[in-house]
Design a protein around this motif. Sequence first.
Motif, short mmCIF file in Angstrom:
data_model
loop_
_atom_site.label_atom_id
_atom_site.label_comp_id
_atom_site.label_asym_id
_atom_site.label_seq_id
_atom_site.Cartn_x
_atom_site.Cartn_y
_atom_site.Cartn_z
N ASP A 84 9.11 -10.74 -5.47
CA ASP A 84 8.52 -9.98 -6.57
C ASP A 84 6.99 -10.07 -6.58
N GLU A 85 6.39 -10.61 -5.53
CA GLU A 85 4.94 -10.68 -5.43
C GLU A 85 4.49 -9.82 -4.25
N PHE A 86 3.37 -9.11 -4.47
CA PHE A 86 2.87 -8.20 -3.46
C PHE A 86 1.36 -8.32 -3.36
N TYR A 87 0.84 -8.12 -2.16
CA TYR A 87 -0.60 -7.98 -1.99
C TYR A 87 -0.96 -6.56 -2.41
N ASP A 88 -2.16 -6.39 -2.97
CA ASP A 88 -2.59 -5.06 -3.42
C ASP A 88 -2.46 -4.02 -2.32
N HIS A 89 -2.89 -4.37 -1.10
CA HIS A 89 -2.87 -3.39 0.00
C HIS A 89 -1.45 -2.95 0.36
N GLU A 90 -0.44 -3.76 0.02
CA GLU A 90 0.94 -3.37 0.31
C GLU A 90 1.42 -2.28 -0.64
N LEU A 91 0.83 -2.22 -1.85
CA LEU A 91 1.24 -1.24 -2.86
C LEU A 91 0.47 0.08 -2.74
N GLU A 92 -0.78 -0.01 -2.28
CA GLU A 92 -1.61 1.18 -2.19
C GLU A 92 -1.02 2.15 -1.17
N GLY A 93 -0.87 3.40 -1.60
CA GLY A 93 -0.30 4.43 -0.74
C GLY A 93 1.19 4.65 -0.92
N LEU A 94 1.85 3.77 -1.69
CA LEU A 94 3.29 3.94 -1.90
C LEU A 94 3.55 5.12 -2.83
N SER A 95 4.65 5.80 -2.61
CA SER A 95 5.09 6.92 -3.44
C SER A 95 5.67 6.38 -4.74
N VAL A 96 5.37 7.05 -5.85
CA VAL A 96 5.88 6.64 -7.16
C VAL A 96 6.80 7.73 -7.68
N ARG A 97 8.02 7.32 -8.06
CA ARG A 97 9.03 8.27 -8.56
C ARG A 97 9.71 7.72 -9.80
N LEU A 98 10.35 8.63 -10.54
CA LEU A 98 11.22 8.25 -11.64
C LEU A 98 12.58 7.90 -11.04
N ALA A 99 13.45 7.25 -11.83
CA ALA A 99 14.78 6.87 -11.35
C ALA A 99 15.59 8.08 -10.90
N ASP A 100 15.33 9.26 -11.49
CA ASP A 100 16.09 10.46 -11.10
C ASP A 100 15.51 11.12 -9.84
N GLY A 101 14.49 10.50 -9.24
CA GLY A 101 13.91 11.03 -8.00
C GLY A 101 12.69 11.91 -8.19
N THR A 102 12.32 12.22 -9.43
CA THR A 102 11.15 13.06 -9.68
C THR A 102 9.90 12.38 -9.14
N GLU A 103 9.17 13.08 -8.28
CA GLU A 103 7.94 12.56 -7.68
C GLU A 103 6.84 12.54 -8.73
N ILE A 104 6.23 11.38 -8.94
CA ILE A 104 5.15 11.23 -9.91
C ILE A 104 3.79 11.25 -9.24
N GLY A 105 3.67 10.58 -8.10
CA GLY A 105 2.40 10.55 -7.38
C GLY A 105 2.36 9.42 -6.37
N THR A 106 1.14 8.95 -6.09
CA THR A 106 0.91 7.91 -5.09
C THR A 106 -0.01 6.84 -5.66
N VAL A 107 0.29 5.57 -5.36
CA VAL A 107 -0.56 4.48 -5.82
C VAL A 107 -1.90 4.58 -5.10
N ASN A 108 -2.96 4.74 -5.89
CA ASN A 108 -4.31 4.83 -5.36
C ASN A 108 -4.91 3.44 -5.19
N GLU A 109 -4.75 2.59 -6.22
CA GLU A 109 -5.23 1.21 -6.14
C GLU A 109 -4.55 0.37 -7.21
N VAL A 110 -4.69 -0.93 -7.09
CA VAL A 110 -4.17 -1.87 -8.08
C VAL A 110 -5.39 -2.40 -8.84
N LEU A 111 -5.37 -2.24 -10.16
CA LEU A 111 -6.47 -2.69 -11.00
C LEU A 111 -6.08 -4.00 -11.68
N HIS A 112 -7.00 -4.95 -11.69
CA HIS A 112 -6.74 -6.24 -12.32
C HIS A 112 -7.56 -6.30 -13.59
#
Length: 180
Positions: free
Chosen positions: A97-125
């Motif tokens: 359950d732990e990730f480096y920021d660079h592993e998340l950047e660029g991942l596709s973001v969707r709702l549980a029903d498959g609706t495409e929301i967008g792409t992770v641009n960056e992780v903000l702390h």
Amino acid sequence: MELVVGRIAKSHGVRGELVVEVRTDEPELRFAPGSRLRGRAPKSDAVQEFTVESAREHSGRLLVRLEGVDDRTAADALRGTLFLIDTADLPPSEDPDEFYDHELEGLSVRLADGTEIGTVNEVLHSAAGELLSVRAGAGAGGRVGREILVPFVTAIVPTVSVAEGLIVIDPPEGLLDDEH
């Protein structure tokens, strides 16, 4: 790929100490005396090697002394320098359950029903916790390309699969609304 682990904010005192904004979960490892750091000056591609002489915590930042930086003039010349590590040198996380920021950047973001929301641009702390900055796609409603800030907590982000390049979110009402 390079990952920023710190940035020189300014000099401190007259003996070459540097105020470093930490951008790593392991400052005690990255800035340990004797450790080698790669630094890139602002607006430059040139990388310089540094050796940490000492580091101590001060007001939520680190005060770092580097070998060869012995006075305020030398320290001031390094202002804005980014300390970098190669992502290939990072050990794999032992916690699923732990990730480096660079592993998340660029991942596709969707709702549980498959609706495409967008792409992770960056992780903000932030003081309140981590936020995923998501660049909205057509399925998010509202303006395509706008930024959606998603709190990176299990209740809202139940699934992260780096292998599949996918993050599934369950946003509370209003999170995806385009207020503009």
